[in-house]
Motif scaffolding. Structure first.
Motif, PDB file in Angstrom:
ATOM      1  N   THR A 314       0.842  -1.185   0.000  1.00  0.00           N
ATOM      2  CA  THR A 314       0.000   0.000   0.000  1.00  0.00           C
ATOM      3  C   THR A 314       0.884   1.244   0.000  1.00  0.00           C
ATOM      4  O   THR A 314       2.039   1.211   0.413  1.00  0.00           O
ATOM      5  CB  THR A 314      -0.921   0.012   1.227  1.00  0.00           C
ATOM      6  N   ARG A 315       0.328   2.341  -0.477  1.00  0.00           N
ATOM      7  CA  ARG A 315       1.106   3.569  -0.585  1.00  0.00           C
ATOM      8  C   ARG A 315       1.550   4.037   0.797  1.00  0.00           C
ATOM      9  O   ARG A 315       0.741   4.158   1.712  1.00  0.00           O
ATOM     10  CB  ARG A 315       0.272   4.651  -1.259  1.00  0.00           C
ATOM     11  N   PRO A 316       2.854   4.311   0.990  1.00  0.00           N
ATOM     12  CA  PRO A 316       3.356   4.699   2.311  1.00  0.00           C
ATOM     13  C   PRO A 316       2.835   6.061   2.767  1.00  0.00           C
ATOM     14  O   PRO A 316       2.457   6.913   1.962  1.00  0.00           O
ATOM     15  CB  PRO A 316       4.875   4.737   2.113  1.00  0.00           C
ATOM     16  N   ASP A 317       2.859   6.248   4.065  1.00  0.00           N
ATOM     17  CA  ASP A 317       2.510   7.522   4.683  1.00  0.00           C
ATOM     18  C   ASP A 317       3.637   8.519   4.404  1.00  0.00           C
ATOM     19  O   ASP A 317       4.768   8.322   4.854  1.00  0.00           O
ATOM     20  CB  ASP A 317       2.340   7.312   6.187  1.00  0.00           C
ATOM     21  N   PRO A 318       3.389   9.598   3.679  1.00  0.00           N
ATOM     22  CA  PRO A 318       4.467  10.544   3.351  1.00  0.00           C
ATOM     23  C   PRO A 318       5.012  11.281   4.565  1.00  0.00           C
ATOM     24  O   PRO A 318       6.079  11.897   4.489  1.00  0.00           O
ATOM     25  CB  PRO A 318       3.800  11.507   2.365  1.00  0.00           C
ATOM     26  N   PHE A 319       4.302  11.229   5.690  1.00  0.00           N
ATOM     27  CA  PHE A 319       4.758  11.910   6.898  1.00  0.00           C
ATOM     28  C   PHE A 319       5.511  10.977   7.843  1.00  0.00           C
ATOM     29  O   PHE A 319       5.887  11.379   8.936  1.00  0.00           O
ATOM     30  CB  PHE A 319       3.564  12.538   7.620  1.00  0.00           C
ATOM     31  N   ASN A 320       5.710   9.730   7.423  1.00  0.00           N
ATOM     32  CA  ASN A 320       6.440   8.753   8.228  1.00  0.00           C
ATOM     33  C   ASN A 320       7.629   8.270   7.411  1.00  0.00           C
ATOM     34  O   ASN A 320       7.464   7.591   6.398  1.00  0.00           O
ATOM     35  CB  ASN A 320       5.524   7.586   8.606  1.00  0.00           C
ATOM     36  N   SER A 321       8.833   8.622   7.836  1.00  0.00           N
ATOM     37  CA  SER A 321      10.021   8.384   7.016  1.00  0.00           C
ATOM     38  C   SER A 321      10.367   6.916   6.855  1.00  0.00           C
ATOM     39  O   SER A 321      11.152   6.561   5.970  1.00  0.00           O
ATOM     40  CB  SER A 321      11.228   9.119   7.615  1.00  0.00           C
ATOM     41  N   THR A 322       9.821   6.037   7.694  1.00  0.00           N
ATOM     42  CA  THR A 322      10.146   4.620   7.574  1.00  0.00           C
ATOM     43  C   THR A 322       9.006   3.788   7.013  1.00  0.00           C
ATOM     44  O   THR A 322       9.180   2.591   6.787  1.00  0.00           O
ATOM     45  CB  THR A 322      10.549   4.035   8.943  1.00  0.00           C
ATOM     46  N   ASP A 323       7.851   4.394   6.785  1.00  0.00           N
ATOM     47  CA  ASP A 323       6.732   3.630   6.249  1.00  0.00           C
ATOM     48  C   ASP A 323       7.053   3.193   4.823  1.00  0.00           C
ATOM     49  O   ASP A 323       7.539   3.986   4.007  1.00  0.00           O
ATOM     50  CB  ASP A 323       5.458   4.469   6.267  1.00  0.00           C
ATOM     51  N   GLY A 324       6.799   1.934   4.521  1.00  0.00           N
ATOM     52  CA  GLY A 324       7.147   1.378   3.222  1.00  0.00           C
ATOM     53  C   GLY A 324       8.541   0.789   3.178  1.00  0.00           C
ATOM     54  O   GLY A 324       8.926   0.177   2.182  1.00  0.00           O
ATOM     55  N   CYS A 325       9.312   0.988   4.242  1.00  0.00           N
ATOM     56  CA  CYS A 325      10.629   0.359   4.359  1.00  0.00           C
ATOM     57  C   CYS A 325      10.505  -0.890   5.227  1.00  0.00           C
ATOM     58  O   CYS A 325       9.455  -1.163   5.794  1.00  0.00           O
ATOM     59  CB  CYS A 325      11.628   1.326   4.988  1.00  0.00           C
ATOM     60  N   GLY A 326      11.569  -1.627   5.349  1.00  0.00           N
ATOM     61  CA  GLY A 326      11.513  -2.795   6.209  1.00  0.00           C
ATOM     62  C   GLY A 326      12.584  -3.810   5.908  1.00  0.00           C
ATOM     63  O   GLY A 326      13.611  -3.506   5.307  1.00  0.00           O
ATOM     64  N   ASP A 327      12.351  -5.018   6.347  1.00  0.00           N
ATOM     65  CA  ASP A 327      13.287  -6.124   6.233  1.00  0.00           C
ATOM     66  C   ASP A 327      12.490  -7.398   6.030  1.00  0.00           C
ATOM     67  O   ASP A 327      11.292  -7.335   5.771  1.00  0.00           O
ATOM     68  CB  ASP A 327      14.148  -6.213   7.500  1.00  0.00           C
ATOM     69  N   GLY A 328      13.096  -8.535   6.163  1.00  0.00           N
ATOM     70  CA  GLY A 328      12.346  -9.769   5.993  1.00  0.00           C
ATOM     71  C   GLY A 328      13.156 -10.993   6.314  1.00  0.00           C
ATOM     72  O   GLY A 328      14.298 -10.911   6.761  1.00  0.00           O
TER      73      GLY A 328
END
Length: 374
Positions: A314-328
């Motif tokens: 889903t489209r990340p929150d532009p006001f959250n610098s880590t949304d849409g990032c991650g690991d696995g």
């Protein structure tokens, strides 16, 4: 009268202290500096910024390994700037190193997936090397275009050696390719090294050529794989995806068809790539492709769409610098297919089982992300 420091002043003081501590960093001081960085970076980095990978084999498989399973960690796409410009990405990389070092037992090795630097500058690469040197486990590394096109890989190779290589580990043959080779677009235009670098870093500027593996590396790949049986376990790392997705953003490898033809004789091949900073899943014949999340930022999906088997973020929150990032996490089965867990920060993890790609999306369909797009 009492005075109060602003948030900005406090942040800049913490930032200066962090980078003073990075000078002549050794293992003991790294523990102290990384702990401080984690506190200052609260909300900027995931609690886990690495990918632990478990490779499982059946008893008796894998040659001399005798079916022994093993783990390795994966860190990718840090895009470090010089410290006076941006420190957020450095803090995230330090957190990843700290997370990997806290694994018990330790992974057999750590694989870094490219784009350690943002503009390939000496100070960027040296900062990354300094932080990565604090890993307890051995390091394997792959080059990205952001590491290469300022000095055509001179500094990167001085730090890490050849950008194309292979190694065998407990019955699995690993291949590391430099998939970001470009034709010379800079000489005729009279570009300086930094102009060339910024052109490549811009992705959608229309001046650069598509990424390729190139004739020389394809010849090397054929020779490297020549001695392997058709049922050998092969994992390939490439920075760009080894298929053609979206040319304007260089989510594309121009000679991908030729590389796929070399891999075609194997029963299964897994290709794990960085560069796209997003969940990407694809299957072309016997080759199963898995894109990795980034720790720096997420890229949007290509406007022309994505591979049919991709589970869309889903489209990340532009006001959250880590949304849409991650690991696995990745579990590699005896048949060389993988289960992959995408730990999206701020969202539920998404598990993609090998049966999903193996059945062309008919079995074990992963759930959709648990939060709506912004």
């Amino acid at each position: 009268m009492a005075t109060h420091k602003s948030v900005e002043t406090k942040y800049m003081e913490q930032r200066a202290e962090l980078f003073r501590g990075l000078t002549n960093l050794d293992r003991r001081s790294f523990l102290k500096v990384s702990a401080a960085a984690m506190g200052a970076a609260a909300g900027l980095a995931s609690p886990f910024s690495f990918t632990p990978v478990t490779v499982a084999q059946e008893p008796g498989e894998g040659g001399s390994a005798g079916g022994e399973s093993f783990r390795f960690a994966y860190i990718s796409d840090s895009h470090l700037y010089e410290k006076q410009i941006n420190d957020r990405f450095a803090r995230a990389l330090m957190r990843a190193v700290d997370d990997v070092n806290n694994l018990d037992p330790q992974p057999d090795f750590v694989f870094y997936g490219g784009d350690l630097a943002q503009l390939g500058q000496v100070k960027e690469l040296e900062l990354g090397a300094q932080i990565l040197s604090n890993l307890k486990a051995p390091l394997k590394i792959m080059v990205g275009e952001h590491d290469w096109y300022l000095d055509m890989g001179e500094k990167w190779q001085d730090l890490y050696g050849e950008s194309t290589y292979s190694f065998d580990h407990k019955g699995v043959h690993f291949v590391v390719l430099n998939s970001v080779v470009e034709k010379d677009f800079w000489t005729a235009r009279g570009m300086s090294p930094m102009e060339r670098m910024k052109t490549v870093a811009g992705l959608d500027n229309g001046l650069q050529s598509p990424f390729t593996v190139g004739d020389k590396q394809r010849e090397w790949l054929e020779k490297d794989l020549a001695g392997l049986a058709d049922d050998a376990k092969v994992i390939v790392f490439s920075h760009s995806p080894l298929y053609k997705l979206y040319k304007p953003l260089n989510f594309w490898t121009d000679d991908a068809d030729e590389v796929q033809a070399i891999l075609q004789r194997f029963k299964h091949v897994v290709v794990i790539h960085g560069h796209t900073h997003q969940i990407l899943l694809n299957r072309i014949g016997n080759i199963y492709f898995h894109g990795m999340l980034a720790t720096a930022w997420p890229w949007p999906y290509a406007p022309e769409g994505m591979p049919e088997l991709t589970v869309e973020m889903t489209r990340p929150d532009p006001f959250n610098s880590t949304d849409g990032c991650g690991d696995g996490e990745v579990a590699v089965h005896p048949d060389a297919l993988v289960d992959m867990v995408y730990n999206l920060w701020n969202r539920n993890p998404i598990t993609v089982k090998s049966t999903y790609l193996g059945s062309w999306g008919k079995m074990d369909v992963p759930p959709a992300p648990n939060r709506p797009s912004y």
